[in-house]
Design an enzyme around this catalytic site. Structure first.
Site, short mmCIF file in Angstrom:
data_model
loop_
_atom_site.label_atom_id
_atom_site.label_comp_id
_atom_site.label_asym_id
_atom_site.label_seq_id
_atom_site.Cartn_x
_atom_site.Cartn_y
_atom_site.Cartn_z
N SER A 29 3.98 2.67 9.03
CA SER A 29 2.82 3.25 9.69
C SER A 29 3.31 4.11 10.84
CB SER A 29 1.92 2.11 10.19
OG SER A 29 0.68 2.61 10.60
N ARG B 191 4.81 6.55 2.89
CA ARG B 191 3.69 5.75 2.40
C ARG B 191 2.48 6.66 2.34
NH1 ARG B 191 1.04 2.59 -0.13
NH2 ARG B 191 0.09 0.66 0.57
N THR C 191 -5.29 0.70 11.17
CA THR C 191 -4.92 -0.69 11.41
C THR C 191 -6.09 -1.51 11.94
OG1 THR C 191 -2.73 0.13 11.92
CG2 THR C 191 -3.19 -2.15 12.49
N CYS D 255 7.82 13.53 -4.58
CA CYS D 255 8.36 12.17 -4.42
C CYS D 255 9.36 12.18 -3.26
CB CYS D 255 9.05 11.68 -5.67
SG CYS D 255 9.94 10.13 -5.36
N CYS E 276 12.74 4.08 -5.62
CA CYS E 276 11.33 4.17 -5.23
C CYS E 276 11.06 3.41 -3.92
CB CYS E 276 10.47 3.59 -6.36
SG CYS E 276 8.73 3.50 -5.96
N CYS F 153 5.57 4.45 -2.16
CA CYS F 153 4.58 5.18 -1.39
C CYS F 153 3.32 5.43 -2.22
CB CYS F 153 5.15 6.49 -0.88
SG CYS F 153 5.37 7.75 -2.16
N CYS G 31 3.11 9.42 -6.54
CA CYS G 31 3.12 9.88 -7.94
C CYS G 31 1.90 9.37 -8.69
CB CYS G 31 4.41 9.47 -8.64
SG CYS G 31 4.81 7.73 -8.48
C1 LIG Z 1 2.42 7.67 7.99
C2 LIG Z 1 1.29 6.79 8.45
C3 LIG Z 1 0.94 6.76 9.78
C4 LIG Z 1 -0.09 5.95 10.22
N1 LIG Z 1 -0.37 5.91 11.54
C5 LIG Z 1 -1.28 5.03 11.99
C6 LIG Z 1 -1.51 4.88 13.39
O1 LIG Z 1 -0.87 5.55 14.21
N2 LIG Z 1 -2.44 3.98 13.80
C7 LIG Z 1 -3.13 3.21 12.91
O2 LIG Z 1 -3.95 2.39 13.33
N3 LIG Z 1 -2.95 3.34 11.58
C8 LIG Z 1 -2.04 4.22 11.10
N4 LIG Z 1 -1.83 4.34 9.76
C9 LIG Z 1 -2.68 3.57 8.84
C10 LIG Z 1 -2.27 2.12 8.76
O3 LIG Z 1 -0.90 2.00 8.56
C11 LIG Z 1 -3.02 1.47 7.62
O4 LIG Z 1 -4.38 1.66 7.80
C12 LIG Z 1 -2.75 -0.02 7.54
O5 LIG Z 1 -1.39 -0.27 7.35
C13 LIG Z 1 -3.55 -0.63 6.40
O6 LIG Z 1 -3.32 -2.00 6.36
P1 LIG Z 1 -3.48 -2.80 5.01
O7 LIG Z 1 -3.26 -4.22 5.32
O8 LIG Z 1 -4.75 -2.43 4.37
O9 LIG Z 1 -2.36 -2.24 4.03
P2 LIG Z 1 -0.75 -2.10 4.20
O10 LIG Z 1 -0.37 -2.01 5.61
O11 LIG Z 1 -0.36 -1.00 3.30
O12 LIG Z 1 -0.22 -3.48 3.62
C14 LIG Z 1 -0.34 -3.82 2.29
C15 LIG Z 1 0.69 -4.89 1.96
O13 LIG Z 1 0.43 -5.40 0.66
C16 LIG Z 1 1.61 -5.44 -0.10
N5 LIG Z 1 1.21 -5.31 -1.50
C17 LIG Z 1 0.63 -4.24 -2.09
N6 LIG Z 1 0.38 -4.50 -3.39
C18 LIG Z 1 0.82 -5.77 -3.62
C19 LIG Z 1 0.81 -6.60 -4.78
N7 LIG Z 1 0.30 -6.18 -5.93
N8 LIG Z 1 1.35 -7.85 -4.68
C20 LIG Z 1 1.88 -8.27 -3.49
N9 LIG Z 1 1.87 -7.52 -2.36
C21 LIG Z 1 1.36 -6.29 -2.44
C22 LIG Z 1 2.41 -4.29 0.44
O14 LIG Z 1 3.78 -4.48 0.17
C23 LIG Z 1 2.11 -4.34 1.93
O15 LIG Z 1 2.96 -5.21 2.61
C24 LIG Z 1 -0.80 5.15 9.29
C25 LIG Z 1 -0.45 5.18 7.95
C26 LIG Z 1 0.60 5.96 7.52
C27 LIG Z 1 1.00 5.94 6.08
S1 SF4 Z 2 5.82 5.65 -5.48
FE1 SF4 Z 2 6.25 7.43 -6.75
S2 SF4 Z 2 6.36 9.11 -5.32
FE2 SF4 Z 2 6.56 7.24 -4.11
S3 SF4 Z 2 8.74 6.85 -3.96
FE3 SF4 Z 2 8.03 5.72 -5.73
S4 SF4 Z 2 8.34 7.12 -7.41
FE4 SF4 Z 2 8.45 8.37 -5.58
#
Ligand SMILES: Cc1cc2nc3c(=O)[nH]c(=O)nc-3n(C[C@H](O)[C@H](O)[C@H](O)COP(=O)(O)OP(=O)(O)OC[C@H]3O[C@@H](n4cnc5c(N)ncnc54)[C@H](O)[C@@H]3O)c2cc1C
Ligand code: SF4
Lengths: 545, 249
Positions: free
Chosen positions: A56, A301, A337, A490, A514, A517, A520
């Site tokens: 994040s 991601r 978050t 990717c 991979c 993220c 794809c």
């Molecule tokens: C580049 C970027 C910058 C960001 N900046 C900010 C910011 O500055 N401030 C902010 O508040 N938010 C920010 N966000 C958004 C924030 O990160 C997300 O909103 C937050 O992480 C969502 O939480 P979540 O629990 O829904 O999912 P995630 O944080 O994605 O957690 C999901 C978890 O589930 C696991 N998982 C997924 N599928 C499975 C499965 N089938 N079986 C077992 N485990 C699985 C994953 O491995 C992961 O650990 C940002 C996001 C990104 C990508």
């Molecule tokens: S999820 Fe898809 S796009 Fe992301 S790293 Fe893996 S192969 Fe590449």
């Protein structure tokens, strides 16, 4: 039906140990304690440890954490850096203009954190309350009762070779049965995707749109470190028809988190989000922050950008969706978050109530969306719903609209719609090629040396977790029509075209690289790529992203 | 027959480690840790001996901080019966670990002490040998095959020239090499069951052992970066480069 798998019964199973899933698990246990009830809660996490797959920004609002664990400071939560200075810059190739910070981007009182570390800490808090967390085990399959309601999930089999045969190490997956299953998979959940179809959860919503965020963590010389500084940029190097921008946060211990987000509705198949990010770091306003430092981590991601109008139905018999897999993210703020955590809390309360009734297995926790609609979060999402889609008129159109929208305080009587990201690509001849500069090895790097820093790995001899529905499409359509955009979007160099020189191009998939993220799965023009969970704890091992 | 297996918690093999800015060591903050892969092989071997009816009990021990309990749980999930944590936050060098193992062996009286030939963090390759010396037991290092029968162990060792077969009277120390076996996965049902197996925490401070480090780390540096390759036009240019720049001919 399989009978070679062991099964275990829980009251609640949570899929994913991100901020949403962990908040839900903690809240469930807190409620159970308060009401003197026994409640078993199990969390599955595909990363090798909690936080290993979390990436994040992140500047976070603590309002939900304050509610969930009011004494988080005393309990040693890793929130060490308060955001003290906000800057928004508009970049041109050689110069920049400091813009007034839009109201949503004020970060006073917010903290700059590593969300991965915060999740690790939340995991400890959850375990202390009796939550069972099993990292290294992905939920690979949704299980259903005969009446069609969700019965739980199963982990994947281990020890299946590339050719689909069982190896000597073969071990069947395990079934986890639950009265309610909480899907907290984060953006573009692979099981959530199947639930959308099974229960037609998206029938009343706009398509979801996404962005890809690529991030690096740097350790910089103390003299140029400004703990608490928050910078966002828009503009260069992206053209004005592409949505995106950067973040640059100065954390504690001379660490700087820097990242670049590109809206996945971009149209030029030649665009490479990775290269845009590398180029962005060379801008005169950005370079001085990093120069002389060393890069210590890399990853990527996707994030959901559709907002309010893209929210699916949140409940179905036997389960709920929370966090970013449902699409809770405030795009103008780039913050998800606090919403992920809030949705976890509200869902947990609804499930706790439901479980107190008789025969709760397979029932639908409808109280969850009803309650959520009454919280600040619904209003927050509603009011920013038109900002992101207005950028379809380009950067300037988006600006103009956003100014109007701010004047209306988000209460415009209309709602703008979205298109599916994968349908937005032009063909390779309709778009201009982009010439990206070569990496210098100091500030900018090639993709493989970047992936190296994500510590990603997948056991080699396993079924490829990136499945093509039709293998021929990779060349017949992706290559011929779009010049294989997957080789550019990717961020881990998984997709490679080989054999071009012999006139027989072939798509090679380096699945070990991979970083999960999900880009794809989102952007493939014919939706031919299906991302599934790999075996065991495969994927990145982010230290603190 | 009882088997004691020693396991170490180390930086996960997927992690690209990096030297701390002050060169005092490797940065371990927020880094993923797991069981030393050679020790996984040791556990697997012990569990196989138990499954074959040769061993009756497999006890696993680790020395280090509280977090080593996770590593021990993994060993229990693979099939060890119970675990001992010799707990300390102090830095432990091979000699200190060997002393701890000696003390535990004296109490537990195993017939076999098995562990990895080396740990992938410091690559010392000393603990097994030192423990054997302190205990006065025979040792077989770099084992690629182990058979136990009639109070004797036969071990095939991987040595420079090829393979060496030796026989040892028990009790003995065996350290494992890569080819000994391919460890099984710790499955989810077994990880769940492992939570209920006994894990005994014994503070090292109460063992009366001098674990103070004998070696001092002066400086840790990263290996020099490999500079990228170059293309030469022809053989003459190659010879010139090898002679004048690489100075190898
Ligand atoms: C580049 C970027 C910058 C960001 N900046 C900010 C910011 O500055 N401030 C902010 O508040 N938010 C920010 N966000 C958004 C924030 O990160 C997300 O909103 C937050 O992480 C969502 O939480 P979540 O629990 O829904 O999912 P995630 O944080 O994605 O957690 C999901 C978890 O589930 C696991 N998982 C997924 N599928 C499975 C499965 N089938 N079986 C077992 N485990 C699985 C994953 O491995 C992961 O650990 C940002 C996001 C990104 C990508
Ligand atoms: S999820 Fe898809 S796009 Fe992301 S790293 Fe893996 S192969 Fe590449």
């Amino acid at each position: 039906m399989r009978n070679d798998r062991e099964a275990m019964e829980f009251d609640v199973v949570v899929v994913g140990a991100g901020p949403s899933g962990l908040s839900a698990a903690i809240r469930l246990k807190q409620q159970a304690q308060k009401n003197n009830r026994e409640l078993s809660v199990c969390v599955l996490e595909k990363g090798s440890e909690v936080g290993a797959h979390i990436l994040s920004g992140a500047v976070i609002e603590t309002r939900v954490l304050d509610e969930l664990i009011p004494d988080w400071k005393a309990k040693g939560a890793p929130l060490e850096t308060m955001a003290t200075k906000d800057k928004v810059l508009f970049l041109t190739e050689k110069s920049h203009i400091r813009m007034p910070t839009p109201p949503q981007m004020h970060n006073k009182g917010n903290y700059i954190v590593s969300l991965g570390r915060l999740c690790r800490w939340l995991g400890e808090q959850a375990e202390a309350l009796g939550v069972e967390i099993y990292p290294g085990f992905a939920a690979a399959e949704v299980l259903y009762h005969e009446d069609g309601s969700v019965k739980g999930v199963a982990t994947g089999d281990m020890g299946i070779a590339k050719d689909g045969e069982q190896t000597a190490q073969f071990q069947p997956g395990m079934e986890l049965h639950a009265k309610q299953t909480i899907f907290a998979e984060g953006c573009r959940g692979s099981l959530t995707k199947t639930l959308f179809e099974k229960f037609d959860l998206r029938k009343d919503s706009e398509p979801q749109t996404y962005g890809i965020g690529i991030k690096e963590l740097w350790e910089v010389p103390p003299a140029q470190h400004q703990q608490g500084l928050v910078i966002h940029t828009i503009g260069w190097p992206l053209s004005t028809d592409t949505y995106g921008g950067s973040f640059l946060y100065h954390l504690e211990n001379n660490l700087v988190a820097i990242g670049f987000v590109v809206g996945l509705d971009y149209s030029n198949p030649w665009l490479s989000p990775y290269e845009e990010f590398q180029r962005y770091k060379t801008h005169p306003a950005i370079r001085p922050h990093l120069e002389g430092g060393r890069r210590i981590s890399y990853g990527a991601r996707s994030l959901a950008e559709g907002g309010f109008q893209s929210l699916p139905k949140l409940t179905f018999p036997g389960g709920v969706l929370i966090g970013d897999t449902a699409g809770f993210l405030n795009v103008p703020k780039i913050k998800g978050t606090h919403m992920a955590m809030q949705s976890g809390l509200v869902a947990a309360d609804a499930i706790h109530q439901l479980l107190a009734t008789e025969q709760s297995a397979g029932k639908e926790a409808t109280q969850y969306p009803d309650s959520l609609k009454k919280t600040w979060m619904w209003n927050e999402l509603y009011r920013v719903r038109n900002v992101r889609p207005s950028f379809r008129w380009g950067l300037w159109g988006g600006f103009a609209y956003s100014a109007l929208d701010t004047a209306l305080m988000g209460y415009a009587p209309w709602t703008l719609s979205h298109h599916e990201d994968h349908s937005q690509l032009k063909t390779k001849d309709q778009a201009h090629k982009i010439d990206y500069p070569k990496p210098d090895g100091k500030l900018t790097f090639d993709r493989l040396s970047s992936v190296y820093l994500s510590n990603t790995n997948h056991e080699e001899n396993q079924r490829c977790h990136l499945q093509l529905k039709d293998a021929a499409v990779a060349i017949a359509i992706n290559y011929t029509r779009y010049a294989s955009p997957e080789t550019r979007y990717c961020p881990a160099g998984v997709y490679e075209i080989v054999g071009e020189e012999t006139g027989a191009p072939k798509l090679q998939i380096n699945a070990q690289n991979c970083v999960h993220c999900k880009t794809c799965d989102i952007k493939d023009p014919t939706q031919n790529i299906n991302w599934q969970v790999p075996e065991g704890g495969g994927g990145p091992n982010y230290p603190a992203m | 027959m009882k088997i004691l297996v020693a396991v170490k918690r180390v930086v996960d093999f997927n992690v690209k480690v990096r030297v701390k800015a002050d060169q005092s060591g490797v940065d371990l903050a927020n880094v993923k840790m797991s069981m030393n892969p050679f020790d996984e092989i040791a556990i697997e071997e012990a569990v196989r001996l138990k499954e074959a009816g040769i061993a009756t009990e497999v006890v696993v021990i680790s020395a280090g901080p509280t977090q080593c309990q996770e590593t021990l749980r993994t060993a229990l999930a693979i099939g060890a019966d119970r675990a001992i944590l010799a707990e300390t936050d102090a830095e432990l060098q091979p000699l200190a670990v060997a002393k701890i193992l000696k003390a535990v062996c004296e109490k537990e009286q195993p017939q076999l002490l098995i562990m990895g030939k080396q740990a992938i963090d410091d690559d010392s390759n000393q603990t097994g040998q030192m423990a054997a010396a302190l205990l006065g037991w025979p040792q077989a290092t770099f084992a690629s095959k182990l058979t136990v029968a009639n109070g004797e162990a036969t071990v095939i060792r991987e040595v420079d020239g090829g393979l060496e077969t030796i026989a040892l009277t028990l009790p003995a120390v065996v350290t494992t090499d890569l080819r000994l076996n391919e460890p099984r996965y710790a499955t989810l049902p077994n990880i769940m069951k492992a939570k209920k197996k006994p894990l005994d925490v014994q503070p090292v401070a109460a063992m009366g052992i001098d674990v103070a480090p004998r070696l001092k780390t002066l400086k840790v540096t990263e290996p020099p970066k490999r500079s990228g390759g170059i293309k030469v036009a022809d053989v003459a240019a190659l010879v010139a480069k090898l002679k004048n720049e690489a100075k190898v001919i």
